[in-house]
Design a protein around this motif. Structure first.
Motif, short mmCIF file in Angstrom:
data_model
loop_
_atom_site.label_atom_id
_atom_site.label_comp_id
_atom_site.label_asym_id
_atom_site.label_seq_id
_atom_site.Cartn_x
_atom_site.Cartn_y
_atom_site.Cartn_z
N LYS A 1 0.85 -1.19 0.00
CA LYS A 1 0.00 0.00 0.00
C LYS A 1 0.88 1.24 0.00
CE LYS A 1 -3.88 -2.07 2.58
NZ LYS A 1 -4.73 -1.93 3.79
N PHE A 2 0.34 2.33 -0.55
CA PHE A 2 1.09 3.58 -0.54
C PHE A 2 0.13 4.75 -0.77
CE2 PHE A 2 0.99 2.02 -4.85
CZ PHE A 2 0.74 3.14 -5.63
N THR A 3 0.60 5.96 -0.47
CA THR A 3 -0.17 7.18 -0.66
C THR A 3 0.62 8.12 -1.56
OG1 THR A 3 -1.12 6.94 1.56
CG2 THR A 3 -1.33 9.09 0.49
N THR A 4 -0.01 8.63 -2.60
CA THR A 4 0.66 9.52 -3.53
C THR A 4 0.75 10.94 -2.96
OG1 THR A 4 -1.41 10.04 -4.67
CG2 THR A 4 -0.17 8.15 -5.47
N LYS A 5 1.41 11.84 -3.71
CA LYS A 5 1.59 13.21 -3.24
C LYS A 5 0.26 13.95 -3.12
CE LYS A 5 6.27 13.76 -5.05
NZ LYS A 5 7.15 14.51 -5.98
N ASP A 6 -0.72 13.57 -3.94
CA ASP A 6 -2.02 14.23 -3.85
C ASP A 6 -2.97 13.51 -2.91
OD1 ASP A 6 -2.42 11.99 -5.34
OD2 ASP A 6 -3.54 12.98 -6.95
N GLU A 7 -2.40 12.72 -1.99
CA GLU A 7 -3.17 12.03 -0.94
C GLU A 7 -4.11 10.94 -1.49
OE1 GLU A 7 -2.46 12.48 2.21
OE2 GLU A 7 -1.01 14.01 1.62
N THR A 8 -3.78 10.39 -2.64
CA THR A 8 -4.57 9.28 -3.19
C THR A 8 -4.12 7.97 -2.55
OG1 THR A 8 -4.84 10.39 -5.32
CG2 THR A 8 -5.16 8.00 -5.30
N GLN A 9 -5.07 7.22 -2.01
CA GLN A 9 -4.78 5.94 -1.36
C GLN A 9 -4.75 4.83 -2.42
OE1 GLN A 9 -4.08 5.71 1.93
NE2 GLN A 9 -4.40 7.92 2.15
N CYS A 10 -3.63 4.13 -2.51
CA CYS A 10 -3.46 3.09 -3.52
C CYS A 10 -2.97 1.78 -2.88
CB CYS A 10 -2.47 3.51 -4.61
SG CYS A 10 -2.98 4.96 -5.56
N GLN B 1 12.12 -2.97 -4.62
CA GLN B 1 12.36 -1.94 -5.64
C GLN B 1 11.11 -1.71 -6.49
OE1 GLN B 1 15.88 -3.07 -7.83
NE2 GLN B 1 17.20 -2.92 -6.04
N ILE B 2 10.37 -2.77 -6.76
CA ILE B 2 9.13 -2.63 -7.51
C ILE B 2 8.12 -1.80 -6.71
CG2 ILE B 2 7.09 -3.88 -8.33
CD1 ILE B 2 9.42 -4.02 -10.26
N ALA B 3 8.03 -2.04 -5.40
CA ALA B 3 7.12 -1.29 -4.54
C ALA B 3 7.45 0.20 -4.55
CB ALA B 3 7.17 -1.84 -3.12
N ARG B 4 8.75 0.54 -4.52
CA ARG B 4 9.15 1.95 -4.58
C ARG B 4 8.84 2.55 -5.94
NH1 ARG B 4 13.72 0.18 -1.40
NH2 ARG B 4 14.96 -0.04 -3.30
N SER B 5 9.05 1.76 -6.99
CA SER B 5 8.81 2.24 -8.35
C SER B 5 7.33 2.52 -8.60
CB SER B 5 9.33 1.22 -9.37
OG SER B 5 9.14 1.68 -10.69
N VAL B 6 6.45 1.68 -8.05
CA VAL B 6 5.00 1.90 -8.20
C VAL B 6 4.62 3.24 -7.58
CG1 VAL B 6 2.72 1.08 -7.52
CG2 VAL B 6 4.44 -0.54 -8.25
N LYS B 7 5.16 3.52 -6.42
CA LYS B 7 4.82 4.74 -5.70
C LYS B 7 5.29 5.98 -6.46
CE LYS B 7 5.20 6.82 -1.11
NZ LYS B 7 5.77 6.67 0.26
N LYS B 8 6.37 5.88 -7.22
CA LYS B 8 6.94 7.03 -7.92
C LYS B 8 6.28 7.30 -9.27
CE LYS B 8 11.55 6.58 -5.86
NZ LYS B 8 12.99 6.31 -6.13
N GLN B 9 5.41 6.42 -9.71
CA GLN B 9 4.77 6.60 -11.01
C GLN B 9 3.93 7.88 -11.04
OE1 GLN B 9 5.04 4.64 -13.91
NE2 GLN B 9 6.74 3.78 -12.75
N LYS B 10 4.18 8.76 -12.03
CA LYS B 10 3.45 10.02 -12.13
C LYS B 10 2.10 9.82 -12.82
CE LYS B 10 7.58 12.92 -12.17
NZ LYS B 10 8.36 13.95 -12.94
#
Length: 204
Positions: free
Chosen positions: A50-59, A107-116
């Motif tokens: 799980k992660f949260t994007t910069k615009d507070e989107t829960q993914c 690394q995949i988990a970090r890459s998913v979070k960085k997707q614009k």
């Protein structure tokens, strides 16, 4: 015991043994099938995060597979409608994956979070840094488009500003003689025609 009784007892025991044998065969087949199913489930790996994007989107994301993995990504941006999509990859094509699978998934988990443009850009790949020299199959690529509902555009309402051609309407109603005869009779036709003409002029 008579011979008939002995034969009846033997027949009963034979039938009973046959029923027991059939029941045990069914149980054995069922246990074998359950073992095969368990072995099949053990071969399927499930990774999630799980992660949260910069615009507070829960993914969240869930990856399942053996050789080929399908990663399902689901996001819920606040009060708006959420969206989901699927990525696919073959991690085993990366030689480093076999020796360090945990590092690969981190690394995949970090890459998913960085997707614009998550779930929107088919060219963008979710990459593992440890697999830079590996085939493209080692990285996750968008497989299905997003399910985010398309924006609806309102059709502009155009007003018809064309004015009616009153002149043509007047021309169509200029001759009232026939109407006057029909409504007023021959004796009053001329007077009625005059009145109709006066009304016509007022309308035009």
């Amino acid at each position: 015991m008579s011979l008939r009784g002995i034969l009846a007892l033997l027949l009963f025991l034979a039938c009973l043994s046959q029923l027991i044998f059939t029941a045990e065969s069914i149980r054995g087949a069922r246990r074998k099938l359950e073992r095969q199913e368990r072995r099949g489930d053990d071969n399927i790996s499930v990774l999630k995060g799980k992660f949260t994007t910069k615009d507070e989107t829960q993914c969240s994301w869930v990856a399942r597979g053996e050789d080929k993995y399908i990663m399902t990504v689901t996001c819920k941006p606040g009060n708006r409608n959420g969206f989901t999509c699927k990525y696919s990859a073959k991690p085993a094509t990366c030689t480093e994956y076999k020796s360090n699978s945990k590092g690969y998934w981190k690394q995949i988990a970090r890459s998913v979070k960085k997707q614009k443009k998550l779930c929107a850009d088919p060219r963008a790949m979710i990459r593992a840094g440890m697999c830079k020299g590996a085939p493209l199959d080692a990285h996750f690529k968008l497989e299905t488009s997003q399910t985010k509902p398309p924006k609806t555009e309102k059709t502009p309402i155009t007003k018809d500003t064309t004015l009616p051609d009153t002149k043509s309407q007047c021309k169509e109603r200029i001759d009232h003689s026939e109407l006057a005869k029909e409504k007023c009779g021959d004796s009053w036709a001329s007077l009625c025609a005059f009145l109709f003409t006066a009304i016509q002029s007022g309308d035009c």
